[in-house]
Design a protein around this motif. Sequence first.
Motif, PDB file in Angstrom:
ATOM      1  N   ASP A 166       7.211  -5.514  -9.094  1.00 35.93           N
ATOM      2  CA  ASP A 166       7.279  -6.675  -8.758  1.00 35.93           C
ATOM      3  C   ASP A 166       7.975  -6.562  -7.023  1.00 35.93           C
ATOM      4  N   GLY A 167       7.110  -5.783  -6.556  1.00 38.10           N
ATOM      5  CA  GLY A 167       7.510  -6.128  -4.359  1.00 38.10           C
ATOM      6  C   GLY A 167       7.646  -4.881  -3.951  1.00 38.10           C
ATOM      7  N   PRO A 168       8.235  -4.904  -2.489  1.00 35.73           N
ATOM      8  CA  PRO A 168       7.636  -6.182  -1.960  1.00 35.73           C
ATOM      9  C   PRO A 168       6.294  -6.206  -2.340  1.00 35.73           C
ATOM     10  N   GLY A 169       5.748  -7.556  -1.829  1.00 35.98           N
ATOM     11  CA  GLY A 169       4.371  -7.944  -1.349  1.00 35.98           C
ATOM     12  C   GLY A 169       4.035  -7.800   0.403  1.00 35.98           C
ATOM     13  N   GLY A 170       3.263  -7.962   0.843  1.00 35.21           N
ATOM     14  CA  GLY A 170       2.839  -7.746   1.949  1.00 35.21           C
ATOM     15  C   GLY A 170       1.041  -7.842   2.319  1.00 35.21           C
ATOM     16  N   VAL A 171       0.267  -7.207   3.485  1.00 34.72           N
ATOM     17  CA  VAL A 171      -0.295  -7.124   3.879  1.00 34.72           C
ATOM     18  C   VAL A 171      -1.193  -5.934   3.552  1.00 34.72           C
ATOM     19  N   ALA A 172      -2.804  -5.866   3.043  1.00 34.46           N
ATOM     20  CA  ALA A 172      -2.744  -4.955   3.625  1.00 34.46           C
ATOM     21  C   ALA A 172      -4.297  -4.946   4.774  1.00 34.46           C
ATOM     22  N   LEU A 173      -4.564  -4.120   4.672  1.00 34.77           N
ATOM     23  CA  LEU A 173      -5.641  -3.901   5.849  1.00 34.77           C
ATOM     24  C   LEU A 173      -7.485  -3.095   5.488  1.00 34.77           C
ATOM     25  N   LEU A 174      -8.190  -3.903   5.558  1.00 33.58           N
ATOM     26  CA  LEU A 174      -9.680  -3.250   5.135  1.00 33.58           C
ATOM     27  C   LEU A 174     -10.491  -2.998   6.189  1.00 33.58           C
ATOM     28  N   ASP A 175     -11.762  -2.541   6.181  1.00 27.30           N
ATOM     29  CA  ASP A 175     -12.126  -1.724   7.230  1.00 27.30           C
ATOM     30  C   ASP A 175     -12.814  -2.434   7.356  1.00 27.30           C
ATOM     31  N   HIS A 176     -13.712  -3.635   9.102  1.00 32.56           N
ATOM     32  CA  HIS A 176     -14.320  -4.300   8.945  1.00 32.56           C
ATOM     33  C   HIS A 176     -15.824  -3.976   7.647  1.00 32.56           C
ATOM     34  N   GLU A 177     -16.587  -3.157   8.371  1.00 32.90           N
ATOM     35  CA  GLU A 177     -17.572  -2.800   7.708  1.00 32.90           C
ATOM     36  C   GLU A 177     -17.869  -2.307   6.790  1.00 32.90           C
ATOM     37  N   THR A 178     -16.514  -1.162   6.077  1.00 35.83           N
ATOM     38  CA  THR A 178     -17.229  -0.496   4.984  1.00 35.83           C
ATOM     39  C   THR A 178     -16.352  -1.180   3.511  1.00 35.83           C
ATOM     40  N   PHE A 179     -15.156  -2.277   3.716  1.00 35.83           N
ATOM     41  CA  PHE A 179     -14.003  -2.766   3.193  1.00 35.83           C
ATOM     42  C   PHE A 179     -12.839  -1.567   3.152  1.00 35.83           C
ATOM     43  N   ASP A 180     -13.378  -0.683   3.190  1.00 36.66           N
ATOM     44  CA  ASP A 180     -12.641   0.202   2.902  1.00 36.66           C
ATOM     45  C   ASP A 180     -11.159  -0.042   3.099  1.00 36.66           C
ATOM     46  N   VAL A 181     -10.333   0.268   1.756  1.00 37.06           N
ATOM     47  CA  VAL A 181      -8.577   0.031   2.400  1.00 37.06           C
ATOM     48  C   VAL A 181      -7.827   0.511   2.732  1.00 37.06           C
ATOM     49  N   LEU A 182      -7.116   0.604   4.245  1.00 40.73           N
ATOM     50  CA  LEU A 182      -6.914   2.310   5.168  1.00 40.73           C
ATOM     51  C   LEU A 182      -5.513   1.669   5.130  1.00 40.73           C
ATOM     52  N   ARG A 183      -5.047   0.802   5.202  1.00 37.54           N
ATOM     53  CA  ARG A 183      -3.428   0.609   5.198  1.00 37.54           C
ATOM     54  C   ARG A 183      -2.546  -0.161   4.607  1.00 37.54           C
ATOM     55  N   ALA A 184      -1.352  -0.196   4.611  1.00 35.04           N
ATOM     56  CA  ALA A 184      -0.753  -1.394   4.539  1.00 35.04           C
ATOM     57  C   ALA A 184       0.096  -1.905   6.036  1.00 35.04           C
ATOM     58  N   TRP A 185       0.074  -3.131   6.665  1.00 38.63           N
ATOM     59  CA  TRP A 185      -0.406  -3.599   7.721  1.00 38.63           C
ATOM     60  C   TRP A 185       1.097  -3.836   8.119  1.00 38.63           C
ATOM     61  N   GLU A 186       2.730  -4.038   7.474  1.00 40.90           N
ATOM     62  CA  GLU A 186       3.327  -3.503   8.366  1.00 40.90           C
ATOM     63  C   GLU A 186       3.932  -2.441   8.654  1.00 40.90           C
ATOM     64  N   SER A 187       4.517  -2.802  10.152  1.00 46.64           N
ATOM     65  CA  SER A 187       5.349  -0.945  10.181  1.00 46.64           C
ATOM     66  C   SER A 187       7.014  -1.003  10.075  1.00 46.64           C
ATOM     67  N   ASP A 188       7.529  -2.171  10.275  1.00 48.60           N
ATOM     68  CA  ASP A 188       8.647  -2.690   9.806  1.00 48.60           C
ATOM     69  C   ASP A 188       8.829  -4.242   9.304  1.00 48.60           C
ATOM     70  N   ARG A 189       9.324  -4.215   8.074  1.00 45.86           N
ATOM     71  CA  ARG A 189       9.134  -5.600   7.335  1.00 45.86           C
ATOM     72  C   ARG A 189      10.416  -6.108   7.561  1.00 45.86           C
ATOM     73  N   GLY A 190      11.555  -5.790   7.968  1.00 42.72           N
ATOM     74  CA  GLY A 190      12.414  -6.271   8.012  1.00 42.72           C
ATOM     75  C   GLY A 190      13.644  -6.691   6.735  1.00 42.72           C
ATOM     76  N   PRO A 191      13.384  -8.404   6.237  1.00 42.25           N
ATOM     77  CA  PRO A 191      14.572  -8.509   5.515  1.00 42.25           C
ATOM     78  C   PRO A 191      12.560  -9.610   4.520  1.00 42.25           C
ATOM     79  N   GLN A 192      11.718  -9.153   4.881  1.00 41.95           N
ATOM     80  CA  GLN A 192      10.571  -9.499   4.196  1.00 41.95           C
ATOM     81  C   GLN A 192      10.189  -8.755   2.882  1.00 41.95           C
TER      82      GLN A 192
END
Length: 476
Positions: A166-192
Amino acid sequence: MTTTEHAHDRNDQSDPTLYRTPADAVSAPPEKLAYVVGFDPTAQRADALFTVGADPESPEYGRVISHAELPGLGNELHHFGWNACSSALAHAGHQYATRRYLIVPGLRSSRLHVLDTTPDPAHPRLVKVIEPEELAAKAGYSRPHTIHCGPDGVFMSCLGGADGADGPGGVALLDHETFDVLRAWESDRGPQRLAYDVWWHLRQNIAVTSEWGTPSMVEDGLVPELLLGRKYGHSLHFWELDSGRHLQRVDLGDENQMVLELRPAHDPEATWGFTGTVVSVEDLSASVWLWNREGEDFVVRKVVTIPAEPAPAQDLPPALQPFGAVPPLITDIDLSVDDQWLYVSAWGTGDLLQYDVSDPFHPRQTASVRLGGVVGGQPHPARPDTPLTGGAQMVELSRDGQRVYLTNSLYAAWDAQIYPAGIDPWMVKLDADTVNGGLGVDSRFFPNTPDFLGLRVHQTRLQGGDASSDSYCYRR
């Protein structure tokens, strides 16, 4: 599919559907195909990506040309997007990107599907599947929702933590060309903590996210106790785009439940945009909000209120009978590429509303069309004696603003609460007056239940891009 299969030929020119400016996008040739996802709410049949003819000069106009079934059951295809869009023109190393692949998440399964629209755009083919375990292991997320091509990778918002937590939800980054999952985008999500959509002001290095709920809050339907307890999302979050660092949270008021679609201005110099809230627990109204930057901070204000419509209890589903009214339920909005027209779908009443937003601080309603709806089931002109089930829901707009596409399903568990008699799939096209305002339903364009093999349809994408696909790098 291998990385080599994705690599772009560096001798090729950039894809002509990657537009430097909004004006370039508006003036480019119109779409000839529309892509629509369909899902089986019972999870007994495979979900599919449908290709629909959108060229009025073609005998396939308004007809399903092909469909690509996707593996597994219970994916619940929902939102999807292109691997590349016009923002690629601003990113070093992506100057030869091609709007070629459609990335199609399963919102319930957390499985990602990559379909190639080359060499035959009318018959996309599945070329890669990314299992939920990779998304969980590399980004810590599940329940992928919205796809946007952007800096550093393909951005994919997700409702849940790893393995449906149940969380937190957020944003994942995918590689532009292979579409492999790279990482979570957030570095400091604060209260989100809650997540839904993600978009940005590219030139200003600002990202925006919105809030719906975690998997347990949405997957079994709307939870009345959570709604009345004001526990669904009611805030916008502003971020530093390149670093993923949280900058500011703006609360729209906890009575305004579920802040969903984000539509930033297409003008790359602008720092305003629209979002919608599904329902007010105080009066069942729905609302549209404008954010804009004032100094270093963002300010959010309500600019449109749509009231609930009284109705006899016997005409309402059990979930609405105690209220004696139909809430409009704003579930999608779309902003034209020239930033002049805003479209708002009210899924409860079945209305699609058009607003002149040439002054975004003071939207002016210019037209409305009712299709379906909880009460009445307003029919399509092609079948005037047949009530439509469901209501105007997902809305997509052509780049020139002259064609509006609608589908009628929200999310299986929520469909069952608001339309308990069931939803038969349909897709409609409306013609928009982009000079004075106005909407008319195209009687020739009406793919429905047999065309979609009985699968419910949700988001639409248009060949060459559409109003909600791209962010632009240059004003002129």
